[in-house]
Design an enzyme around this catalytic site. Sequence first.
Site, mmCIF file in Angstrom:
data_model
loop_
_atom_site.group_PDB
_atom_site.id
_atom_site.type_symbol
_atom_site.label_atom_id
_atom_site.label_comp_id
_atom_site.label_asym_id
_atom_site.label_seq_id
_atom_site.Cartn_x
_atom_site.Cartn_y
_atom_site.Cartn_z
ATOM 1 N N GLU A 125 35.579 32.284 33.287
ATOM 2 C CA GLU A 125 36.966 32.465 32.906
ATOM 3 C C GLU A 125 37.458 33.769 33.516
ATOM 4 O O GLU A 125 36.807 34.789 33.324
ATOM 5 C CB GLU A 125 37.064 32.511 31.384
ATOM 6 C CG GLU A 125 38.484 32.525 30.865
ATOM 7 C CD GLU A 125 38.527 32.447 29.344
ATOM 8 O OE1 GLU A 125 39.172 33.329 28.758
ATOM 9 O OE2 GLU A 125 37.915 31.538 28.743
ATOM 10 N N HIS A 143 43.443 30.192 27.933
ATOM 11 C CA HIS A 143 43.120 31.119 26.840
ATOM 12 C C HIS A 143 44.378 31.693 26.191
ATOM 13 O O HIS A 143 44.543 32.913 26.087
ATOM 14 C CB HIS A 143 42.216 32.255 27.353
ATOM 15 C CG HIS A 143 41.382 32.871 26.256
ATOM 16 N ND1 HIS A 143 40.133 33.390 26.460
ATOM 17 C CD2 HIS A 143 41.621 33.019 24.925
ATOM 18 C CE1 HIS A 143 39.644 33.851 25.313
ATOM 19 N NE2 HIS A 143 40.537 33.628 24.368
#
Lengths: 325, 325
Positions: free
Chosen positions: A268, A287
Amino acid sequence: MVRVGVDEAVAEELLADMPAGAQVVRIPRRAEEGDVLDVDFWMVPFARKGAEATFRRLRGVKVVQSMMAGVDWITPWLPPEITLCDGRGIHDVSASEWVLSAILAVMKRLPVYRDLQHRQEWKGFATAPTELMAEPGLAAGLYRVLGEDLAGKTVLIVGYGSIGAAIESRLAPFGVNVLRVARQARENPEVHPGDALHGLLPQADVVVLIVPSTPQTRGLIGATELALMKRGALLVNAARGPVVVTDALVDALRRHHVRAALDVTDPEPLPLGHPLWTAPNCLITPHIGGSTPQFIHRAFRFGAEQVRRYIAGQPLENIVGPEGY
Amino acid sequence: MVRVGVDEAVAEELLADMPAGAQVVRIPRRAEEGDVLDVDFWMVPFARKGAEATFRRLRGVKVVQSMMAGVDWITPWLPPEITLCDGRGIHDVSASEWVLSAILAVMKRLPVYRDLQHRQEWKGFATAPTELMAEPGLAAGLYRVLGEDLAGKTVLIVGYGSIGAAIESRLAPFGVNVLRVARQARENPEVHPGDALHGLLPQADVVVLIVPSTPQTRGLIGATELALMKRGALLVNAARGPVVVTDALVDALRRHHVRAALDVTDPEPLPLGHPLWTAPNCLITPHIGGSTPQFIHRAFRFGAEQVRRYIAGQPLENIVGPEGY
């Protein structure tokens, strides 16, 4: 006077609730070598990058308040004698809303319909092009392009805590069956212990991950666990990317064994060309689950309340224990 | 023996609940000229096209059971002496779920994130490209790319009835303020009369349309009503396309005055090249809100129960009055 350190970019309106006796210390993002700031109570900025470097420029810190529910990115470098408080509770609203939005979007095929909208194709009644219909399990068949009911489904909440309870309360009117699992078994409502996970996975139509990120939860959902899920079941990751073994998930998606809605990934940010981006039946948001403008205000109100407790000599909330959560 | 007419393509399993005393008559879709079928109780197929032509081939019909909540497509050609029953109630679950999914998807920006997923761009924190950020009102600004909380918002349900109550019960745990309006004012809960609409529109962050389609509701939401909505408010149409004046909506969307989530449009199906397809902040699904595989089963269970009542001489439910609903 208690010196409260906050990032220089925090808007003044977010600090409106600071109690008397608190002195706000603005922490510049760029500092000259050797600069040191005296701070008693540090509110960690949301940006993780650079947090450790910022900490090294602070002197006299007694309390560190994170605005995130997870503090796995702070514990490795924070000296154990400093009190660390997490953001448990302040994410309940926005995170549980994201989970509900993700579950319902998948049930109603909103990603498929969004794609059809871009093609300007009005195709609802089992006439959508087959390349958009890569859908596994019970949902396939005559009515596969339409929506699917959430009612009657079984939802397994893995890591049942404050956010889990908020998810359950929002699921309640939909008429679903909720199963709960957490590290430690509890009663009222019944929460199964962690070792019950394998027995519960085959029962669930939707599996929601909301566990904290710890060494124990890393790789919690791998090839074995994915294989235990029902064909066509939906995996929702609102926890942390490494809780799921990415390669195993990509494989399970490509075999049309499960569907997924992910707000977190590993790695990520997800890089260009990563196979998760294009895996079938996978909805990805970057996110953002816990973060809304309203959340920011909630977070700083909570922070101000913690400062008030600290000044009043009252016990702080959300103190992180030696286990990391 | 009561002869129950159903479309030839209806799966046998959907007729499992038919009571003793009912004789199922399969109605072929293609018929020779002059073919006539004797049917007492006709279950109208979901496909609207050809329903009138099918009816002309039936003899002795006493009851027509629609599976749809709206019957505006049947009343124009059905002789008034035939009892018409609508599908009120059987859509509550799937339609209210669609409304919740649409509201939450817009709050959490899922259409924007879906588009970013296709570009393989992980952009959450106010870094999304500006062409995707055509977003009006309060949501604009620093945190505009993130999600938005539903909590604390005011939702106006226009056409509060069976589905409206189902929507409200699912909204309840989200902590929203619900306003209700219907043709006739009621108490417990408070439902405002239709002429209160203009006074209520400016208060709402989300306006949900779930009115029946009648001459009175045609064009209910036009330029005047859209102008009364808050800047950035969300219009959700789960009723019928003509309830909204399409040109006025396209204009309000292009001026970034409102956002929209539409399961129905006017015209419908929406043709290639229609400006609604590409209007900013507009999510479109092709009239799938009420229809899920589970709904089909619910609908035929209800139909079988109506047949049972008819055979037993009990009053039928959902009889459509002279006003059309």
